[in-house]
Design an enzyme around this catalytic site. Structure first.
Site, PDB file in Angstrom:
ATOM      1  N   CYS A 114       0.956  -1.065   0.156  1.00  0.00           N
ATOM      2  CA  CYS A 114      -0.153  -0.191  -0.556  1.00  0.00           C
ATOM      3  C   CYS A 114       1.002   1.512   0.143  1.00  0.00           C
ATOM      4  O   CYS A 114       1.110   2.442  -0.986  1.00  0.00           O
ATOM      5  CB  CYS A 114      -0.702  -0.002   1.201  1.00  0.00           C
ATOM      6  SG  CYS A 114      -1.968   1.619   1.485  1.00  0.00           S
ATOM      7  N   CYS A 115       2.021   0.951   0.784  1.00  0.00           N
ATOM      8  CA  CYS A 115       2.650   2.512   1.086  1.00  0.00           C
ATOM      9  C   CYS A 115       3.525   2.534  -0.699  1.00  0.00           C
ATOM     10  O   CYS A 115       4.030   3.754  -0.663  1.00  0.00           O
ATOM     11  CB  CYS A 115       4.250   2.383   2.317  1.00  0.00           C
ATOM     12  SG  CYS A 115       3.120   2.962   3.543  1.00  0.00           S
ATOM     13  N   CYS A 198      -0.784   8.384   7.400  1.00  0.00           N
ATOM     14  CA  CYS A 198      -2.410   8.088   6.621  1.00  0.00           C
ATOM     15  C   CYS A 198      -3.297   7.271   8.076  1.00  0.00           C
ATOM     16  O   CYS A 198      -2.577   6.704   9.172  1.00  0.00           O
ATOM     17  CB  CYS A 198      -2.201   7.290   5.745  1.00  0.00           C
ATOM     18  SG  CYS A 198      -1.703   7.067   4.209  1.00  0.00           S
ATOM     19  N   CYS A 201      -3.205   4.052   9.641  1.00  0.00           N
ATOM     20  CA  CYS A 201      -2.385   3.553  10.123  1.00  0.00           C
ATOM     21  C   CYS A 201      -1.186   4.131  10.909  1.00  0.00           C
ATOM     22  O   CYS A 201      -0.156   4.263  11.408  1.00  0.00           O
ATOM     23  CB  CYS A 201      -1.678   3.490   8.795  1.00  0.00           C
ATOM     24  SG  CYS A 201      -2.045   2.538   7.510  1.00  0.00           S
ATOM     25  N   CYS A 225       7.516   4.054   5.304  1.00  0.00           N
ATOM     26  CA  CYS A 225       6.868   3.662   4.386  1.00  0.00           C
ATOM     27  C   CYS A 225       7.330   3.440   3.411  1.00  0.00           C
ATOM     28  O   CYS A 225       6.748   3.014   2.706  1.00  0.00           O
ATOM     29  CB  CYS A 225       5.725   5.156   4.437  1.00  0.00           C
ATOM     30  SG  CYS A 225       7.085   6.219   3.659  1.00  0.00           S
TER      31      CYS A 225
HETATM   32  S1  SF4 Z   1       0.588   4.336   5.498  1.00  0.00           S
HETATM   33 FE1  SF4 Z   1      -1.380   3.374   5.680  1.00  0.00          FE
HETATM   34  S2  SF4 Z   1      -2.742   3.832   4.242  1.00  0.00           S
HETATM   35 FE2  SF4 Z   1      -0.810   4.817   3.991  1.00  0.00          FE
HETATM   36  S3  SF4 Z   1       0.391   4.577   2.592  1.00  0.00           S
HETATM   37 FE3  SF4 Z   1       0.806   3.383   4.017  1.00  0.00          FE
HETATM   38  S4  SF4 Z   1      -0.509   1.262   4.223  1.00  0.00           S
HETATM   39 FE4  SF4 Z   1      -1.401   2.474   2.982  1.00  0.00          FE
END
Ligand code: SF4
Length: 235
Positions: A114-115, A198, A201, A225
């Site tokens: 996701c990151c 985010c 998280c 991240c």
């Molecule tokens: S902090 Fe969480 S929601 Fe944001 S990009 Fe990374 S995993 Fe995804």
């Protein structure tokens, strides 16, 4: 000798330098790097306290210095509002975001992926589009377990220098700087957050580890991240 070529023991400097000496060193690092890289030096702004301190330092060194913000669809409403205010104050801050479709709940199932998609990709794009040769970050070595071994000047990618001008600042010194120079900050700090990311998280955490509230209860807890650990340029 240029401060960019220093071989100082940073762990000693964290304790040995006064607040003013640290501020002067940070400005010198940015100033020398700007002399060397000119407009290909660009400041990354994550909208956290460290980023806004570095951005303020950079603007004091030279108001022409450019910057970019990376945001995601999951940023808290307060951060989005703060981002809009920052961009209104500094229109030279360019915003990057990845709107590509991602599986529902990817941040729970695979936060690294996701990151990678939502944070690392837009940073790569910013570096490419803005023709960055030196990017400037608000990374600090006292922030948490994953940040103890960085250097003030690093080269992880060929043709791309990373400057971490407040690497040796403590959390207290960041707040000291922001209060002294009345730098606006993300209102989430008023709610007790110490490190911002985010919404899904990021939790409020107490204790020594400033980043302990990031990715809480996952294997990535207190981690990164990827923008400071992954390659950012196509080889
Ligand atoms: S902090 Fe969480 S929601 Fe944001 S990009 Fe990374 S995993 Fe995804």
């Amino acid at each position: 000798m240029s401060v960019l070529e220093n071989k100082d023991d940073l762990k000693i400097l964290v304790e040995a330098l006064s607040f003013k000496e640290k501020v002067d060193r940070s400005k010198e690092l940015i100033s020398e790097a700007y002399e060397r890289y000119g407009d290909s030096l660009v400041v990354a702004n994550s909208l956290g306290k460290d980023s806004v301190a570095v951005w303020d330092l950079a603007k004091k060194v030279n108001p022409k210095i450019r910057g970019f913000i990376v945001t995601t669809r999951y940023k808290p409403a307060e951060t989005v509002q703060f981002m809009e205010e920052e961009v209104a104050r500094y229109p030279e801050l360019k915003v990057y975001k990845n709107d590509a479709a991602v599986p529902e709940g990817l941040y729970e199932k695979d936060p690294d992926k996701c990151c990678d998609i939502l944070k690392v990709e837009p940073v790569k794009r910013a570096i490419e589009e803005l023709r960055v040769k030196c990017w400037v970050t608000g990374l600090r070595c006292t922030e948490g377990r994953t940040r103890t071994d960085f250097k003030e000047i690093e080269q992880r990618d060929k043709g791309l220098i990373k400057l971490n001008p407040i690497l040796i600042w403590k959390e207290r010194e960041v707040w000291q700087y922001l209060a002294l120079y009345k730098v606006p900050v993300n209102p989430l700090y008023g709610k007790g957050y110490r490190s911002l990311g985010c919404a899904p998280c990021t939790k409020i955490a107490i204790g020594d580890n400033e980043r302990a509230g990031r990715w809480l209860n996952t294997s990535k807890c207190g981690g990164e991240c990827g923008i400071h650990t992954r390659p950012l340029k196509s080889r």
